[in-house]
Scaffold this active site. Structure first.
Site, PDB file in Angstrom:
ATOM      1  N   SER A 124      37.171  41.302  46.908  1.00 19.51           N
ATOM      2  CA  SER A 124      36.129  40.490  46.282  1.00 19.51           C
ATOM      3  C   SER A 124      36.711  39.283  45.568  1.00 19.51           C
ATOM      4  CB  SER A 124      35.286  41.336  45.322  1.00 19.51           C
ATOM      5  OG  SER A 124      36.035  42.309  44.694  1.00 19.51           O
ATOM      6  N   HIS A 145      33.418  40.493  53.237  1.00 21.46           N
ATOM      7  CA  HIS A 145      33.063  40.910  51.877  1.00 21.46           C
ATOM      8  C   HIS A 145      31.649  41.485  51.840  1.00 21.46           C
ATOM      9  CE1 HIS A 145      32.367  39.755  47.399  1.00 21.46           C
ATOM     10  NE2 HIS A 145      32.820  40.987  47.503  1.00 21.46           N
ATOM     11  N   GLU A 157      29.832  38.198  53.256  1.00 23.59           N
ATOM     12  CA  GLU A 157      30.534  36.909  53.270  1.00 23.59           C
ATOM     13  C   GLU A 157      31.717  37.050  54.229  1.00 23.59           C
ATOM     14  OE1 GLU A 157      29.773  35.351  48.675  1.00 23.59           O
ATOM     15  OE2 GLU A 157      31.601  36.423  49.114  1.00 23.59           O
ATOM     16  N   ASN A 195      30.194  35.167  43.881  1.00 21.55           N
ATOM     17  CA  ASN A 195      30.834  35.337  42.571  1.00 21.55           C
ATOM     18  C   ASN A 195      31.174  34.010  41.920  1.00 21.55           C
ATOM     19  OD1 ASN A 195      30.682  38.056  42.158  1.00 21.55           O
ATOM     20  ND2 ASN A 195      32.598  38.495  43.245  1.00 21.55           N
TER      21      ASN A 195
END
Ligand code: NAD
Length: 507
Positions: A124, A145, A157, A195
């Protein structure tokens, strides 16, 4: 390497924790042969037992057929050594989030698997370029991801490092789609898409709390009022402040301490004090009780006015006009309209209720030479009766206006919540910063605008994607709000994305 190869490929999942077990389930449900390995004795078998329980409960709820559950489980084999899966077509690495451990594993795998085997990592936060460093075939390393819980979360992702072969990224993209996911391409930069773009959702909340502009419960209510499923405080309590702080720190460090991503002193204090959120029983709220209910404020109808004018144009001004027509219906007359006005809001007998443009009520009072000024937050969800909406009143306003401003907002259909006179209030500054971050990500080639929208809606359940907000608000308005914040706070935080500034020039 072709897409077809991966869609029938045998899958090796390494790491049988929360994510690895979820990936094994999804791959097996899609018909792949799956081998599951974990370096901790018994961990893979435990994961398979847990999966059997999950599948049983899905059968009991009628979500899947009993024979499909059985077939899924039969496709997963736990193995005690990696060399039992040398024929894998793709390896899904889901071990501990540690660069050295992941690099070591990838090197070991490269010596075991065939030359066409894809090496996908569920990292991540670690750079995919760094993961591939030192390998004989760095082109086959790609990030895949997933989000937690893997079987439920739609987003994947697909992260390319500098040396990732585009054919490998495309094959993994198609594989994710075949597994029922929505895949988005991302370039390997700190935080990837979700993120990274989400950082301001937490950072703006923490900044407002640090300057004591608002309480956690009011802050959350405002963002829920804007359509977010969870406010930032309850969300950080859920994620865990230690985890959230660690992600913020890793994005900050990976960006060479760009102040834009600076972690919060307030959150560090909470982490140091063990106020980690739900997991420790205390965070912004006490758990399991959670956020206290806000007292229901009942506002009397506004005092009768002689003249009400709705200023500005666009959907919010139109909405205010309709709401003002409703509010004044009992008095037998309607509002006037000044569509060419440079600001949006209401003039009520000379007192002004303005949509925030990033200036504080005090600033607007000073520049207009009027004392009775209030600003209100950007109403993203219009027409939903009683949506919470932040407002602030200028310090020098008359006591009558201090009561009339919320009374008017209430009569216009909002649930007004008073906050300190901070520039950009709560929703406007948060959403402007989310759009700004997304604009930078697009400029830097991290993702496309459609990819960013899909990622934020599917990865974090945002009510809209950043570029959908941009389309509704307009780049010019967002840039001027960010510039106003920059003028107030000085520093790098509210630096406008060059992409967004250019967009604002294109009227
Ligand atoms: P976890 O701690 O639940 O599981 C990790 C597993 O890997 C453990 O069972 C551990 O025994 C095993 N392991 C550790 N080193 C190993 C090695 N060298 N070889 C084989 N097995 C090894 O962790 P998790 O939450 O499943 O996270 C796994 C990866 O997924 C991490 O990279 C994490 O950053 C990423 N991720 C996690 C989440 C999340 O919400 N948990 C979301 C997205 C991505």
């Amino acid at each position: 390497m072709t897409t077809l190869t991966l869609q029938t490929a045998s899958v090796l999942v390494v790491g049988a924790g929360i994510m690895g077990a979820g990936i094994a389930q999804v791959a097996a449900q899609a018909g792949h042969r799956v081998r599951l390995f974990d370096s901790r004795d018994g961990a893979a078998a435990d994961a398979k037992t847990r999966l059997a329980t999950t599948l049983d409960s899905l059968v009991a709820k009628g979500r899947i057929a009993a024979d499909a559950a059985q077939a899924t489980l039969a496709r997963i084999e736990t193995i005690s050594a990696l060399d039992a899966a040398t024929d894998a077509g793709i390896v899904m690495e889901a071990i501990v989030e540690n660069l050295a451990a992941k690099q070591g594993l990838l090197r070991q795998l490269e010596a075991l698997v065939g030359p066409d085997c894809v090496l996908a990592s569920n990292t991540s936060s670690i750079s995919v370029t760094a993961l591939a460093a030192g390998l004989a075939q760095p082109g086959r390393v790609v990030g895949m991801h997933f989000f937690n819980p893997v079987p439920l979360m739609k987003l994947v992702e697909v992260v390319s490092g500098l040396r990732t072969d585009p054919a490998v990224a495309d094959a993994v993209f198609s594989l994710a789609q075949a597994w029922g996911k929505v895949a988005v391409h991302a370039r390997s930069t700190p935080g990837f898409i979700v993120n990274r773009i989400a950082r301001p959702y937490y950072a703006e909340a923490l900044a407002l709390l640090q300057e004591r502009a608002v309480t956690p419960a009011v802050l959350d209510a405002c963002l829920r009022g804007a359509g977010f499923r969870m406010g930032p405080c309850e969300l950080m309590d859920l994620i865990g402040h230690d985890t959230n702080f660690a992600v913020t720190n890793s994005v900050f460090e990976a960006n060479f301490h760009d102040k834009r991503y600076a972690p919060s002193l307030l959150q560090r204090e909470m982490v140091d004090g063990g106020l980690l959120g739900r997991k420790s029983g205390h965070g912004f709220f006490q758990h399991p009780a959670g956020a206290p209910a806000l007292p229901v404020a009942v506002h009397a109808a506004p005092a009768s006015a002689r003249e009400v004018t709705v200023h500005g144009h666009g959907p919010i001004a139109d909405h205010l006009e309709q709401a003002a027509i409703g509010a004044l219906a009992g008095q037998g007359w309607g509002p006037a309209r000044e569509p060419d006005s440079p600001w949006i809001g209401l003039d009520i007998d000379g007192a002004r209720l303005l949509l925030t443009d990033g200036c504080s009520a005090d600033q607007l009072a000073a520049s207009s030479g009027r004392a009775d000024i209030a600003v209100f937050d950007r109403p993203l969800v219009r027409g939903a009766a009683g949506s919470a909406l932040a407002y602030a009143v200028a310090e020098g306003a008359s006591p009558a206006w201090q009561q009339q401003a919320p009374a008017w907002l209430s009569a216009l259909g909002f649930a007004p919540l008073q906050v300190a006179d901070s520039p950009g209030l709560v929703v406007a500054r948060t959403v402007a910063m989310l759009v700004n971050e997304a604009a930078d990500a697009v400029q830097q080639g991290v993702c496309s605008s459609a990819g960013a929208d899909a990622a934020m809606k599917l990865g974090l359940n945002y009510p809209q994607g950043p570029f959908e907000w941009l389309a509704g608000w307009g780049a010019e308005g967002i840039v001027s709000l960010l510039d106003a914040l920059d003028t107030q706070y000085r520093g790098e935080r509210y630096r406008v994305s060059p992409w967004l500034r250019r967009r604002a020039l294109r009227r």
